[in-house]
Design a protein around this motif. Structure first.
Motif, PDB file in Angstrom:
ATOM      1  N   ALA A  71      30.647  36.989  35.202  1.00  0.00           N
ATOM      2  CA  ALA A  71      29.719  37.374  36.270  1.00  0.00           C
ATOM      3  C   ALA A  71      28.929  36.149  36.703  1.00  0.00           C
ATOM      4  N   PHE A  72      28.539  36.119  37.960  1.00  0.00           N
ATOM      5  CA  PHE A  72      27.629  35.085  38.464  1.00  0.00           C
ATOM      6  C   PHE A  72      26.407  35.792  39.035  1.00  0.00           C
ATOM      7  N   GLY A  73      25.236  35.432  38.548  1.00  0.00           N
ATOM      8  CA  GLY A  73      24.002  36.017  39.071  1.00  0.00           C
ATOM      9  C   GLY A  73      24.021  37.535  39.044  1.00  0.00           C
ATOM     10  N   GLY A  74      24.551  38.102  37.953  1.00  0.00           N
ATOM     11  CA  GLY A  74      24.553  39.553  37.800  1.00  0.00           C
ATOM     12  C   GLY A  74      25.698  40.248  38.530  1.00  0.00           C
ATOM     13  N   LYS A  75      26.475  39.490  39.309  1.00  0.00           N
ATOM     14  CA  LYS A  75      27.592  40.107  40.033  1.00  0.00           C
ATOM     15  C   LYS A  75      28.902  39.814  39.291  1.00  0.00           C
ATOM     16  N   THR A  76      29.574  40.894  38.873  1.00  0.00           N
ATOM     17  CA  THR A  76      30.824  40.727  38.138  1.00  0.00           C
ATOM     18  C   THR A  76      31.926  40.244  39.073  1.00  0.00           C
ATOM     19  N   ILE A  77      32.555  39.135  38.698  1.00  0.00           N
ATOM     20  CA  ILE A  77      33.637  38.581  39.514  1.00  0.00           C
ATOM     21  C   ILE A  77      34.989  38.950  38.907  1.00  0.00           C
ATOM     22  N   LEU A  78      35.095  38.815  37.590  1.00  0.00           N
ATOM     23  CA  LEU A  78      36.310  39.237  36.887  1.00  0.00           C
ATOM     24  C   LEU A  78      35.892  40.170  35.747  1.00  0.00           C
ATOM     25  N   GLY A 118      44.952  36.892  46.466  1.00  0.00           N
ATOM     26  CA  GLY A 118      43.809  37.803  46.611  1.00  0.00           C
ATOM     27  C   GLY A 118      42.949  37.343  47.753  1.00  0.00           C
ATOM     28  N   PRO A 119      42.138  38.245  48.278  1.00  0.00           N
ATOM     29  CA  PRO A 119      41.281  37.860  49.400  1.00  0.00           C
ATOM     30  C   PRO A 119      40.258  36.809  48.985  1.00  0.00           C
ATOM     31  N   SER A 120      39.644  36.194  49.957  1.00  0.00           N
ATOM     32  CA  SER A 120      38.604  35.210  49.701  1.00  0.00           C
ATOM     33  C   SER A 120      37.485  35.866  48.891  1.00  0.00           C
ATOM     34  N   GLY A 121      37.044  35.188  47.841  1.00  0.00           N
ATOM     35  CA  GLY A 121      35.967  35.724  47.014  1.00  0.00           C
ATOM     36  C   GLY A 121      36.427  36.647  45.901  1.00  0.00           C
ATOM     37  N   SER A 122      37.750  36.806  45.731  1.00  0.00           N
ATOM     38  CA  SER A 122      38.241  37.748  44.719  1.00  0.00           C
ATOM     39  C   SER A 122      38.275  37.135  43.319  1.00  0.00           C
ATOM     40  N   GLY A 123      37.919  35.856  43.198  1.00  0.00           N
ATOM     41  CA  GLY A 123      37.823  35.269  41.859  1.00  0.00           C
ATOM     42  C   GLY A 123      39.003  34.392  41.476  1.00  0.00           C
ATOM     43  N   LYS A 124      39.806  33.981  42.436  1.00  0.00           N
ATOM     44  CA  LYS A 124      41.001  33.167  42.147  1.00  0.00           C
ATOM     45  C   LYS A 124      40.605  31.825  41.533  1.00  0.00           C
ATOM     46  N   THR A 125      39.701  31.125  42.206  1.00  0.00           N
ATOM     47  CA  THR A 125      39.266  29.830  41.694  1.00  0.00           C
ATOM     48  C   THR A 125      38.529  29.990  40.365  1.00  0.00           C
ATOM     49  N   THR A 126      37.750  31.042  40.257  1.00  0.00           N
ATOM     50  CA  THR A 126      37.044  31.314  39.004  1.00  0.00           C
ATOM     51  C   THR A 126      38.038  31.468  37.850  1.00  0.00           C
ATOM     52  N   LEU A 127      39.135  32.172  38.094  1.00  0.00           N
ATOM     53  CA  LEU A 127      40.157  32.354  37.054  1.00  0.00           C
ATOM     54  C   LEU A 127      40.736  30.993  36.632  1.00  0.00           C
TER      55      LEU A 127
HETATM   56  N1  ADP Z   1      29.440  28.580  40.044  1.00  0.00           N
HETATM   57  C1  ADP Z   1      29.187  29.699  40.726  1.00  0.00           C
HETATM   58  N2  ADP Z   1      27.923  30.177  40.835  1.00  0.00           N
HETATM   59  C2  ADP Z   1      27.660  31.316  41.507  1.00  0.00           C
HETATM   60  N3  ADP Z   1      28.596  32.060  42.116  1.00  0.00           N
HETATM   61  C3  ADP Z   1      29.869  31.643  42.056  1.00  0.00           C
HETATM   62  C4  ADP Z   1      30.240  30.446  41.361  1.00  0.00           C
HETATM   63  N4  ADP Z   1      31.577  30.286  41.455  1.00  0.00           N
HETATM   64  C5  ADP Z   1      32.023  31.336  42.187  1.00  0.00           C
HETATM   65  N5  ADP Z   1      31.006  32.151  42.539  1.00  0.00           N
HETATM   66  C6  ADP Z   1      31.138  33.409  43.310  1.00  0.00           C
HETATM   67  O1  ADP Z   1      32.191  34.162  42.746  1.00  0.00           O
HETATM   68  C7  ADP Z   1      32.958  34.820  43.746  1.00  0.00           C
HETATM   69  C8  ADP Z   1      34.411  34.444  43.589  1.00  0.00           C
HETATM   70  O2  ADP Z   1      34.567  33.077  43.926  1.00  0.00           O
HETATM   71  P1  ADP Z   1      35.944  32.330  43.823  1.00  0.00           P
HETATM   72  O3  ADP Z   1      36.459  32.437  42.446  1.00  0.00           O
HETATM   73  O4  ADP Z   1      35.721  30.957  44.359  1.00  0.00           O
HETATM   74  O5  ADP Z   1      36.851  33.187  44.813  1.00  0.00           O
HETATM   75  P2  ADP Z   1      38.228  32.800  45.543  1.00  0.00           P
HETATM   76  O6  ADP Z   1      38.712  31.521  44.981  1.00  0.00           O
HETATM   77  O7  ADP Z   1      39.140  33.967  45.273  1.00  0.00           O
HETATM   78  O8  ADP Z   1      37.914  32.715  47.001  1.00  0.00           O
HETATM   79  C9  ADP Z   1      32.353  34.406  45.078  1.00  0.00           C
HETATM   80  O9  ADP Z   1      31.483  35.442  45.479  1.00  0.00           O
HETATM   81  C10 ADP Z   1      31.572  33.158  44.744  1.00  0.00           C
HETATM   82  O10 ADP Z   1      30.468  33.014  45.597  1.00  0.00           O
END
Ligand code: ADP
Ligand code: MG
Length: 250
Positions: A10-17, A34-43
């Motif tokens: 989660a980032f800032g209380g918002k669950t991403i994965l 996945g759509p933009s913001g779905s957590g691909k880069t985070t994964l």
């Molecule tokens: N370091 C971070 N701090 C706060 N929020 C983040 C951070 N990295 C990603 N997010 C948030 O997590 C969500 C998923 O981001 P991301 O993994 O980049 O998605 P994608 O690559 O699928 O477009 C977005 O809402 C993004 O703003």
């Protein structure tokens, strides 16, 4: 085998994965869609070790890497913008990482990679003298000379157009086969995912909508989201192609 086990972030209380689990076989190419913001880069960042999971584990061949720092995982990433040094030539960029990992590749291995990626004639050129496709291949070479066991690619093809994209896709496939390199490639383009990967992972709402071979994804989409997402994108492509035909005729 690379394993993601019950990972949440989660980032800032918002669950991403949320409680994500998946396995990727050695030498397998997996596209993450996945759509933009779905957590691909985070994964990718979680696997690479740039981001720590809130819970869950990352394993490779059974070894728990969750607490192993990124630089000791022997995983490597090619970023969307390639992050090359613009004022150095292609050769210096390719060899750059070897300064910290001397001997990771022999001179002969670097040579073979340069040829595999078709870069021989470009070695002496500065990065700003290279085309997008050539830069992409330099970025790939620079990463591969370090002999990662897992290769992560974050939208590596999105800046490239048709013919060049196809040739780099073919090279990525060849490299993954030749080096038995486990490859995870993020894209927002279903066509790219379906034509490049052994398996496609579709992310939706913090979880896995589907993880399957391309043919199964098309033939048996797991739910309405997968179906709509893939069809919508392929439909956009079709419209673009039709528009081109019409423009050519006018
Ligand atoms: N370091 C971070 N701090 C706060 N929020 C983040 C951070 N990295 C990603 N997010 C948030 O997590 C969500 C998923 O981001 P991301 O993994 O980049 O998605 P994608 O690559 O699928 O477009 C977005 O809402 C993004 O703003
Ligand atoms: Mg991203």
């Amino acid at each position: 085998m690379l394993e993601v086990r019950n990972v949440s972030k989660a980032f800032g209380g918002k669950t991403i994965l949320r409680d994500l689990s998946l396995g990727i076989g050695t030498g397998e190419i997996v596209s993450v869609l996945g759509p933009s913001g779905s957590g691909k880069t985070t994964l990718l960042n979680l696997i690479l070790g740039l981001t720590r999971p809130d819970s869950g584990r990352i394993l490779y061949d059974g070894e728990d890497l969750t607490d192993v720092p990124a630089e000791r995982r022997r995983f490597n990433i090619v970023f969307q913008d390639y992050a090359l040094f613009p004022n150095l030539d292609a050769r210096a960029n390719i060899l750059y990482g070897l300064r910290n990992h001397p001997g990771a590749s022999s001179a002969a291995e670097v040579d073979a990679l340069v040829d595999l990626l078709g870069l021989r004639e470009h070695l002496g050129k500065r990065i700003d003298q290279l085309s997008g496709g050539q830069r992409q291949r330099v970025a790939l070479a620079r990463t591969l000379v370090l002999k990662p066991r897992v290769l992560l690619l974050d939208e590596p093809l999105s800046a490239l157009d048709g013919v060049i994209k196809e040739s780099i896709k073919a090279r990525i496939r060849q490299i993954a086969r030749e080096f038995r390199l486990t490859t995870l490639i993020v894209t927002h383009d279903p066509e790219e995912a379906l034509t490049l990967a052994d398996r496609v992972l579709v992310l939706e709402g913090g979880g896995i909508a589907q993880y399957a071979r391309p043919a199964e994804l098309i033939g048996r989409p797991a739910n309405g989201f997968v179906k709509a997402f893939i069809l919508r994108q392929l439909e956009i492509k079709r419209e673009n192609i039709l528009a081109l035909f019409q423009a050519a005729r006018a």
